[in-house]
Design an enzyme around this catalytic site. Sequence first.
Site, mmCIF file in Angstrom:
data_model
loop_
_atom_site.group_PDB
_atom_site.id
_atom_site.type_symbol
_atom_site.label_atom_id
_atom_site.label_comp_id
_atom_site.label_asym_id
_atom_site.label_seq_id
_atom_site.Cartn_x
_atom_site.Cartn_y
_atom_site.Cartn_z
ATOM 1 N N ASP A 1 -19.426 14.367 -27.276
ATOM 2 C CA ASP A 1 -18.577 14.404 -26.092
ATOM 3 C C ASP A 1 -17.403 15.293 -26.479
ATOM 4 O OD1 ASP A 1 -17.766 13.617 -23.455
ATOM 5 O OD2 ASP A 1 -16.264 12.336 -24.389
ATOM 6 N N CYS B 1 -15.730 17.019 -20.007
ATOM 7 C CA CYS B 1 -15.104 16.624 -18.737
ATOM 8 C C CYS B 1 -14.452 17.851 -18.110
ATOM 9 C CB CYS B 1 -14.094 15.497 -18.949
ATOM 10 S SG CYS B 1 -12.743 15.878 -20.078
ATOM 11 N N ALA C 1 -13.054 8.952 -30.052
ATOM 12 C CA ALA C 1 -11.843 8.315 -29.529
ATOM 13 C C ALA C 1 -11.645 8.655 -28.042
ATOM 14 C CB ALA C 1 -10.630 8.754 -30.341
ATOM 15 N N PRO C 2 -11.207 7.675 -27.243
ATOM 16 C CA PRO C 2 -10.737 6.335 -27.610
ATOM 17 C C PRO C 2 -11.813 5.258 -27.666
ATOM 18 C CG PRO C 2 -10.330 6.715 -25.295
ATOM 19 C CD PRO C 2 -10.914 7.999 -25.819
ATOM 20 N N GLY C 3 -13.086 5.605 -27.448
ATOM 21 C CA GLY C 3 -14.152 4.641 -27.654
ATOM 22 C C GLY C 3 -15.005 4.307 -26.452
ATOM 23 N N GLY C 4 -14.801 4.988 -25.323
ATOM 24 C CA GLY C 4 -15.574 4.670 -24.129
ATOM 25 C C GLY C 4 -17.068 4.819 -24.313
#
Length: 454
Positions: free
Chosen positions: A177, A230, A110-113
Amino acid sequence: MDLPLLFEKEMRLLLQDKYTDFIDAYDQPRYFGLRVNPLKVGADFPDKMAFELRKIPWCHEGYYYQEEERPGKDAYYMAGCYYIQEPSAMMVGRAVDAKPGDKIIDLCAAPGGKTTHIAGMMDNRGLIVSNDISPSRVRHLSKNIQISGIRNCVVTSEDPKVLARAWPGYFDKVLVDAPCSGEGMFRKDPKLIKSWEESGPDDFVPIQRSILASAHRLLKNGGTLTYSTCTFNMKENEYMVAAFLKEYPQYELLELERILPVSDGFSINGSDACLKRTKRLWPHLFEGEGHFVAKMIKKDVYIESNVHVFQSSIHQEAKAAFLNFAESIGYEPEEGIIDALHQHVDKIFCMPKEAPKTQGLRVFSSGWLLGTYQKKRFEPSQALASALKPDQVRNKIMLSHDDINVTRYLKGETLSIDVENGWYLICVDVYSLGWGKVVNHKLKNKIEASWRWL
């Protein structure tokens, strides 16, 4: 920007004489990006945009746009022509390097990038499992998958440990991620600074370690594991990768120089020189907020997975209702779709080929949601509309991008249309938006309620 003192101290030790450049970057404007969707548009699409775009060097489909632009308020966005994504985050999908036919799982999706980026590379061939442990976040994830016209994705909401027990050694590629302290997002969202002070890097390390252990179990021998964050903290980045390689010596870090033209990672105390194969994007060196990526290959001897493939099933009445609908709009389902139809209660899906059995798992979507079968009628879904191209159907209403009826449709209004009764695919230019049902020259708006513009 008022940054945490501990964060500043750690960055000073890490960057040394480059620290001032790094801190100064926080006073500079941030960068904005979008990634065009090859499932929906061709190479000429950027020329159709109403504002200036500039290429992002580490992503073939990525473009910078100016802050004053509002691409999320454009009909092309609602048609799934592009996905709005922070530029440095596009490094991750590029590192995964998905291919048509791959079996891939995105464990923290989520959110799907990253899922939508991967899907664009796969051309709806192969399998993606897109997972997020948070049920509330999965709803938004599923919407982004649907709006992108993705057909080959199963969406789950599970603890990665549960998935690892269910599907050992099944996937060609695994993406983690990872949840992280988010230091690379301080400029984008200053509220994250307070979160960092409450839950810093040390709180995320055990979570990341656990997810990586599950990723190892899910990955087949010979497959690749991509790990990203990130954040800038070495505990969550190079130290995490080094600890993983020590625990699982069958892995080897891969070079990413060819596909990610950004900075190398750090070695640890002069040792572990292979850690320089990891990649970092620094906001004072590149036009992005910041990211870390590592890619590893699992070099064990190949062992065939014993995971069972999902067997689709559908009631004949529901199947007939779908086929009758398809015939009524002039849509001829592509090869393999009819054999992959699956019914779950009132929902009808097209299951991706080689989707693993999901019994006992929290499944949000079993594949491409075609619609629902209720009261002996088939009602088409927004996902079906999003994944169809106008030339695949006879019944369609083509609106130009500047037509006021596009805005009216996206707001959920009823339109006056001089066509015969029936279901129609509503399109902006040559891109599908959703469904409408015409009765006596009035188009009843069937766009999903939660997708409507306010």
